[in-house]
Design an enzyme around this catalytic site. Structure first.
Site, PDB file in Angstrom:
ATOM      1  N   ASP A  42      -8.027  -5.146   0.060  1.00  0.00           N
ATOM      2  CA  ASP A  42      -8.532  -6.020  -1.015  1.00  0.00           C
ATOM      3  C   ASP A  42      -8.191  -7.482  -0.816  1.00  0.00           C
ATOM      4  O   ASP A  42      -8.684  -8.336  -1.553  1.00  0.00           O
ATOM      5  CB  ASP A  42      -7.947  -5.536  -2.355  1.00  0.00           C
ATOM      6  CG  ASP A  42      -8.478  -4.165  -2.705  1.00  0.00           C
ATOM      7  OD1 ASP A  42      -7.672  -3.252  -2.954  1.00  0.00           O
ATOM      8  OD2 ASP A  42      -9.703  -4.001  -2.671  1.00  0.00           O
TER       9      ASP A  42
ATOM     10  N   HIS B 144       0.864  -1.190   0.000  1.00  0.00           N
ATOM     11  CA  HIS B 144       0.000   0.000   0.000  1.00  0.00           C
ATOM     12  C   HIS B 144       0.890   1.226   0.000  1.00  0.00           C
ATOM     13  O   HIS B 144       1.950   1.239   0.629  1.00  0.00           O
ATOM     14  CB  HIS B 144      -0.903   0.009   1.247  1.00  0.00           C
ATOM     15  CG  HIS B 144      -2.073   0.924   1.109  1.00  0.00           C
ATOM     16  ND1 HIS B 144      -1.971   2.279   1.333  1.00  0.00           N
ATOM     17  CD2 HIS B 144      -3.338   0.697   0.720  1.00  0.00           C
ATOM     18  CE1 HIS B 144      -3.152   2.833   1.118  1.00  0.00           C
ATOM     19  NE2 HIS B 144      -3.995   1.904   0.737  1.00  0.00           N
TER      20      HIS B 144
HETATM   21  C1  SDX Z   1      -6.269   0.223  -2.859  1.00  0.00           C
HETATM   22  O1  SDX Z   1      -4.421   4.737  -1.982  1.00  0.00           O
HETATM   23  C2  SDX Z   1      -5.356   4.117  -1.370  1.00  0.00           C
HETATM   24  O2  SDX Z   1      -5.736   4.474  -0.246  1.00  0.00           O
HETATM   25  C3  SDX Z   1      -5.937   2.920  -2.106  1.00  0.00           C
HETATM   26  C4  SDX Z   1      -6.973   2.094  -1.352  1.00  0.00           C
HETATM   27  C5  SDX Z   1      -8.229   2.886  -1.083  1.00  0.00           C
HETATM   28  O3  SDX Z   1      -8.949   2.518  -0.143  1.00  0.00           O
HETATM   29  O4  SDX Z   1      -8.533   3.807  -1.875  1.00  0.00           O
HETATM   30  O5  SDX Z   1      -6.429   1.638  -0.130  1.00  0.00           O
HETATM   31  C6  SDX Z   1      -7.413   0.868  -2.162  1.00  0.00           C
HETATM   32  O6  SDX Z   1      -5.987   0.577  -3.975  1.00  0.00           O
HETATM   33  C7  SDX Z   1      -5.447  -0.803  -2.119  1.00  0.00           C
HETATM   34  C8  SDX Z   1      -4.224  -1.297  -2.958  1.00  0.00           C
HETATM   35  C9  SDX Z   1      -4.746  -2.366  -3.903  1.00  0.00           C
HETATM   36  N1  SDX Z   1      -3.685  -2.756  -4.885  1.00  0.00           N
HETATM   37  C10 SDX Z   1      -3.058  -3.931  -4.791  1.00  0.00           C
HETATM   38  O7  SDX Z   1      -3.225  -4.760  -3.895  1.00  0.00           O
HETATM   39  C11 SDX Z   1      -2.125  -4.201  -5.965  1.00  0.00           C
HETATM   40  C12 SDX Z   1      -0.800  -4.791  -5.438  1.00  0.00           C
HETATM   41  N2  SDX Z   1      -0.095  -3.730  -4.728  1.00  0.00           N
HETATM   42  C13 SDX Z   1       0.923  -2.974  -5.452  1.00  0.00           C
HETATM   43  O8  SDX Z   1       0.602  -2.761  -6.800  1.00  0.00           O
HETATM   44  C14 SDX Z   1       1.425  -1.755  -4.680  1.00  0.00           C
HETATM   45  O9  SDX Z   1       1.676  -2.176  -3.419  1.00  0.00           O
HETATM   46  C15 SDX Z   1       0.569  -0.507  -4.632  1.00  0.00           C
HETATM   47  C16 SDX Z   1       0.195  -0.016  -5.992  1.00  0.00           C
HETATM   48  C17 SDX Z   1      -0.666  -0.744  -3.838  1.00  0.00           C
HETATM   49  C18 SDX Z   1       1.407   0.582  -3.940  1.00  0.00           C
HETATM   50  O10 SDX Z   1       2.479   0.832  -4.764  1.00  0.00           O
HETATM   51  P1  SDX Z   1       3.522   2.013  -4.425  1.00  0.00           P
HETATM   52  O11 SDX Z   1       3.183   2.718  -3.176  1.00  0.00           O
HETATM   53  O12 SDX Z   1       3.708   2.820  -5.654  1.00  0.00           O
HETATM   54  O13 SDX Z   1       4.768   1.226  -4.032  1.00  0.00           O
HETATM   55  P2  SDX Z   1       5.819   0.688  -5.049  1.00  0.00           P
HETATM   56  O14 SDX Z   1       5.100   0.089  -6.235  1.00  0.00           O
HETATM   57  O15 SDX Z   1       6.844   1.747  -5.276  1.00  0.00           O
HETATM   58  O16 SDX Z   1       6.419  -0.533  -4.201  1.00  0.00           O
HETATM   59  C19 SDX Z   1       7.505  -0.322  -3.341  1.00  0.00           C
HETATM   60  C20 SDX Z   1       8.321  -1.607  -3.504  1.00  0.00           C
HETATM   61  C21 SDX Z   1       8.682  -1.890  -4.956  1.00  0.00           C
HETATM   62  O17 SDX Z   1       9.915  -2.612  -4.937  1.00  0.00           O
HETATM   63  P3  SDX Z   1      11.272  -1.720  -5.295  1.00  0.00           P
HETATM   64  O18 SDX Z   1      11.021  -1.103  -6.652  1.00  0.00           O
HETATM   65  O19 SDX Z   1      11.390  -0.718  -4.174  1.00  0.00           O
HETATM   66  O20 SDX Z   1      12.371  -2.764  -5.295  1.00  0.00           O
HETATM   67  O21 SDX Z   1       7.540  -2.723  -3.057  1.00  0.00           O
HETATM   68  C22 SDX Z   1       7.334  -3.614  -4.143  1.00  0.00           C
HETATM   69  C23 SDX Z   1       7.608  -2.839  -5.426  1.00  0.00           C
HETATM   70  O22 SDX Z   1       8.062  -3.718  -6.438  1.00  0.00           O
HETATM   71  N3  SDX Z   1       5.939  -4.042  -4.090  1.00  0.00           N
HETATM   72  C24 SDX Z   1       5.507  -5.286  -4.252  1.00  0.00           C
HETATM   73  C25 SDX Z   1       4.107  -5.221  -4.081  1.00  0.00           C
HETATM   74  N4  SDX Z   1       3.750  -3.958  -3.832  1.00  0.00           N
HETATM   75  C26 SDX Z   1       4.871  -3.222  -3.860  1.00  0.00           C
HETATM   76  N5  SDX Z   1       6.155  -6.430  -4.528  1.00  0.00           N
HETATM   77  C27 SDX Z   1       5.388  -7.555  -4.627  1.00  0.00           C
HETATM   78  N6  SDX Z   1       4.050  -7.567  -4.460  1.00  0.00           N
HETATM   79  C28 SDX Z   1       3.372  -6.435  -4.192  1.00  0.00           C
HETATM   80  N7  SDX Z   1       2.062  -6.446  -4.046  1.00  0.00           N
END
Ligand code: SDX
Length: 452
Positions: free
Chosen positions: A374, A316
């Protein structure tokens, strides 16, 4: 006055120092009632000729708001100061709608009046039924929801003048009331079943279940355990500060677009798998994992930088701790599966094992990746009988009150102005124009995939 006194009385600020020109600029600090202070950079461009650069807004406060407070490190979520756990334990969704829109929890009388107002708006203009007939039966219900909500201003034009407080409130009430009807109609349409009208003697969540699952040929009795679970689901999705879809609604609203068009824009943004589409993606992921034995492979895949696969429902932007909504959702999932005698649901088993393994994994610990709202919600919805294509529709039904409350707060904010971010330009500098017969022909590869 002592130096300390002088400092204490002077508003806190940061000094920006240009070590080339020797110039320095004072940047005032603004303090809210809770959470991080902010650097007020509104005059940064005017004073320095520079923009701040923050793609994805990881360190940017786009507005001031008093609706929702999140502390991502402590896993705290409050609406108007009330902890989400207290709200899901003691309030129902209608009460939370009142709280988000009006700022306080309602008295018994206020709640009854508010519930009556929402009830009065839950039917759709009968001509909108024809609108549904324009879609293919296999259209994704989110495509239908975006289209129908966007069309509402064509039917409810008497509540689009946002400068008029009465019209503003009617628009909010209409959207909160009708979004559940619109969502359940999208499901009925996909089945080729007749639309079911809402009933005055049912609660918001009971009506959603009734409009979705009842058929004219049979008596339908709402299961109170399932209705309570849906109510909690809607409370947990009601609002979440300045997330992608809420920011979309605010940006659309800042141009003066009508409230129905703004909420349609929010629905479109929510549809993405990185945002509200994740609940559907979680179920598809659990089905793809297929068994507990396969989990280590998928965890490994999710850590591979060359593999776009991410663990859906994990991570998140704000929560670097367990999402407090996921905790409530997990308890609700167990309750629903027990009530429906599906406690042995294989997907729940995989989800529980996946959570256990991921939370012990160095990568997830170091990057502070926890289950989010989720991760368990899809298990509840699937057990109740919703198809995965309806999951984000249900998220949008819960979130509509948050979108409308945030839209209303923005409209009523005296500092509100059209949102217009700038950019760091890194395209071509000025070039001399070449007439067409002087230009070289590019290969298809250059033309299709050139990075320029
Ligand atoms: C919602 O914003 C809100 O409040 C949203 C929400 C709401 O109520 O409105 O809470 C609802 O959207 C919840 C999130 C639902 N999405 C998912 O579950 C999809 C999977 N999650 C990821 O796509 C990700 O965690 C995000 C999009 C939710 C957040 O991404 P960020 O904050 O942009 O973080 P990032 O992508 O920069 O990740 C940081 C690191 C990265 O690694 P590095 O590049 O630093 O090496 O963490 C890794 C990412 O690769 N990472 C994951 C991961 N999520 C982040 N690695 C594996 N699996 C994951 N799910």
């Amino acid at each position: 006055m002592s130096d300390y006194e002088d400092k204490k009385n002077k508003a806190k600020s940061y000094t920006l120092f240009n070590n080339e020109s020797g110039q320095s600029f004072e940047i005032p600090v603004l303090k809210g009632t809770d959470g991080p202070e902010v650097l007020d950079i509104r005059s940064l461009y005017k004073d320095t000729g520079m923009f701040a650069y923050d793609p994805g807004y990881t360190s940017t406060a786009s507005c001031s708001s008093s609706i929702t407070y999140i502390d991502g490190h402590k896993g705290i979520l409050r609406h108007r100061g009330y902890n989400i756990k207290d709200l899901t334990t003691h309030s129902d969704f209608i009460e939370v709608c009142y709280l988000l829109l009006h700022g306080d929890l309602p008295s018994i009388i206020d709640k009854q009046k508010f519930e009556k107002v929402i009830n009065n708006h839950k039917m759709l203009h009968e001509q909108l039924v024809n609108f549904y007939r324009g879609f293919r039966r296999d259209a994704h219900p989110m495509a239908i929801m975006v289209g129908v909500v966007g069309a509402l201003s064509a039917f409810y034009n008497d509540s689009t003048d946002f400068a008029n407080i009465n019209q503003r409130m009617i628009a909010c009430h209409r959207l909160i009331a009708k979004i559940a009807t619109i969502g359940s109609m999208a499901y009925k349409y996909s089945l080729g079943q007749p639309f079911v009208y809402p009933k005055d003697n049912l609660s918001y969540s009971e009506n959603l279940l009734y409009m979705t699952f009842s058929v004219p040929t049979k008596e339908y009795k709402v299961n109170p355990v399932i209705a309570e679970a849906m109510d909690k689901f809607f409370i947990l999705h009601a609002d979440h500060e300045q997330n992608a879809s809420t920011s979309t609604v605010r940006l659309a609203g800042s141009s003066g677009a009508n409230p129905f068009a703004c909420i349609a824009a929010g629905i479109a943004s929510l549809w993405g798998p990185a945002h509200g589409g994740a609940n559907e993606a979680v179920i598809l992921m659990l089905q793809e994992i297929g068994s507990v034995e396969n989990i280590p492979n998928f965890i490994k895949k999710s850590k591979d930088k060359n593999d776009p696969f991410r663990l859906m429902g994990f991570g998140h932007r704000v929560y670097k701790n367990y999402d407090p909504r996921a905790e409530v959702m997990k308890v609700t999932a167990h309750k629903v599966l027990k009530e429906l005698e599906k406690s042995e649901d294989p997907l729940l088993k995989i989800a529980l094992a996946l959570e256990k393994l991921a939370l012990k994994d160095e990568y997830f610990i170091e990057k502070k990746l926890y289950p989010n709202v989720d991760f368990y919600s899809g298990i509840i919805l699937k057990a109740i009988g919703f198809p995965t294509s309806m999951f984000t529709v249900l998220f949008a039904i819960g979130r509509t009150v948050g979108w409308t409350a945030q839209w209303k707060e923005m409209i009523e904010d005296p500092v509100n102005k059209i949102g217009r971010p700038r950019q760091l330009y890194n395209g071509s500098n000025s070039r001399n124009y070449e007439i067409i017969n002087k230009r070289e022909t590019k290969s298809i590869f250059q033309w299709l995939w050139s990075k320029k």
